[in-house]
Design an enzyme around this catalytic site. Structure first.
Site, short mmCIF file in Angstrom:
data_model
loop_
_atom_site.label_atom_id
_atom_site.label_comp_id
_atom_site.label_asym_id
_atom_site.label_seq_id
_atom_site.Cartn_x
_atom_site.Cartn_y
_atom_site.Cartn_z
N LYS A 13 0.68 -1.26 -0.11
CA LYS A 13 0.13 0.08 -0.07
C LYS A 13 0.90 1.16 -0.09
O LYS A 13 0.54 2.01 -0.59
CB LYS A 13 -1.05 -0.07 0.99
CG LYS A 13 -1.75 -1.22 1.05
CD LYS A 13 -2.91 -0.84 2.65
CE LYS A 13 -1.89 -0.72 4.12
NZ LYS A 13 -1.35 -2.06 4.50
N ARG A 88 -9.10 1.18 9.12
CA ARG A 88 -8.70 -0.19 9.46
C ARG A 88 -9.75 -0.93 10.21
O ARG A 88 -9.66 -2.23 10.40
CB ARG A 88 -7.47 -0.16 10.33
CG ARG A 88 -6.23 -0.76 9.62
CD ARG A 88 -5.10 -0.37 10.73
NE ARG A 88 -4.06 -1.02 10.55
CZ ARG A 88 -2.82 -0.72 9.86
NH1 ARG A 88 -2.74 0.41 9.32
NH2 ARG A 88 -1.75 -1.47 9.79
N ARG A 127 12.25 -6.72 5.28
CA ARG A 127 11.95 -5.02 4.94
C ARG A 127 12.67 -4.36 5.77
O ARG A 127 12.86 -4.51 7.05
CB ARG A 127 10.47 -4.76 5.05
CG ARG A 127 9.90 -3.44 4.67
CD ARG A 127 8.25 -3.40 4.44
NE ARG A 127 7.70 -3.17 5.88
CZ ARG A 127 6.37 -2.68 5.79
NH1 ARG A 127 5.71 -3.02 4.73
NH2 ARG A 127 5.75 -2.83 6.88
N ARG A 160 11.66 -1.89 11.47
CA ARG A 160 10.57 -1.50 12.21
C ARG A 160 10.49 -2.52 13.42
O ARG A 160 10.34 -3.69 12.90
CB ARG A 160 9.38 -1.21 11.52
CG ARG A 160 9.14 0.23 10.83
CD ARG A 160 8.13 0.12 10.06
NE ARG A 160 6.95 -0.37 10.47
CZ ARG A 160 5.61 -0.50 9.58
NH1 ARG A 160 5.70 -0.05 8.47
NH2 ARG A 160 4.69 -0.80 10.18
N ARG A 171 -0.22 -9.08 13.40
CA ARG A 171 -0.82 -7.90 12.71
C ARG A 171 -1.62 -8.48 11.64
O ARG A 171 -2.70 -7.95 11.21
CB ARG A 171 0.46 -7.03 12.10
CG ARG A 171 1.03 -6.33 13.13
CD ARG A 171 2.47 -5.70 12.53
NE ARG A 171 2.18 -4.72 11.48
CZ ARG A 171 3.17 -4.48 10.59
NH1 ARG A 171 4.44 -4.97 10.59
NH2 ARG A 171 2.89 -3.38 9.62
#
Ligand code: AMP
Length: 215
Positions: A13, A88, A127, A160, A171
């Site tokens: 996204k 969300r 990532r 992160r 998540r």
């Protein structure tokens, strides 16, 4: 255009919202980026949000909704925006609808990017994110030219806290229970399109543009 990009963490996204900004002349509004900036700047909001974010839980609405409304009230979002990571939950979507109705506006399109869970875990655990500009890299698929350094701004790349594998799995559970109902919500509103999120970023961008009628 008022566009929402929906999809699990790691669906792409953020990458896509950044790619579409110029074409649409509309800013990316990423709730996660706004929250991370608040944490970095140690604002009251950031201090309250941090523990939820670190554990992969949703930050409570009373913290998120005011932040988003304030952002959407900035002049650059007057004629359009690309929402990334918000709404969300159905409750957030309802508040968004009310905010827009108060401005005589409504969403044009919601594009949901579909990616299987195992692919997400692979993507997110490799990532790396730039501390300064938010650009994202992947250690195997899209490494930076110089290890640990952002190609765009020279900022430091980091993982992160919530990109660690077990947090990614939480998540994904939160996504399935809290966010997936939005597919029905926006499907019933007649503004949802779903696209396959596997492929090169340019290919995904083409799919989004075609699904949202952007030429
Ligand atoms: P993201 O960068 O979109 O993956 O968001 C990172 C984290 O920020 C999420 O795991 C949540 O803890 C928090 N967050 C971002 N957007 C929202 C939202 N709309 N509602 C609640 N929490 C959010």
């Amino acid at each position: 255009m008022r566009l929402v990009l929906l999809g699990p963490p790691g669906a792409g996204k953020g990458t896509q919202a950044r790619m579409l900004q110029d074409k649409l002349q509309a800013p990316q509004v990423a709730s996660g980026d706004l929250l991370r900036a608040a944490v970095r700047n140690q604002t009251v909001l950031g201090l309250q949000a941090k523990a939820f974010m670190d554990s992969g839980a949703l930050v409570p609405d009373e913290l998120v909704l005011g932040m988003i409304e304030e952002r959407l009230n900035q002049p650059d979002a007057d004629s359009g925006f690309i929402l990334d990571g918000f709404p969300r939950t159905v409750a957030q979507a309802e508040v968004l609808g009310q905010i827009l109705a108060g401005r005589n506006e409504r969403l044009d399109k919601v594009v949901a990017i579909t990616v299987p869970d195992e692919e997400i875990v692979k993507r997110i655990s490799g990532r790396r994110t730039c501390r300064s500009c938010g650009a994202m890299y992947h250690m195997s698929y899209e490494p930076p030219r110089k290890t640990g350094v952002c190609n765009d701004c020279g900022g430091e790349l980091y993982q992160r806290d919530d990109d660690a594998e077990n947090t990614v799995r939480s998540r994904l559970q939160v996504y399935a229970s809290a966010t997936k109902p939005l597919l029905d919500y926006y499907g019933n509103a007649g503004i949802l399109a779903q696209i396959d999120g596997i492929g090169r970023p340019e290919e995904i961008e083409r799919r989004i543009r075609s699904a949202a009628g952007i030429d």
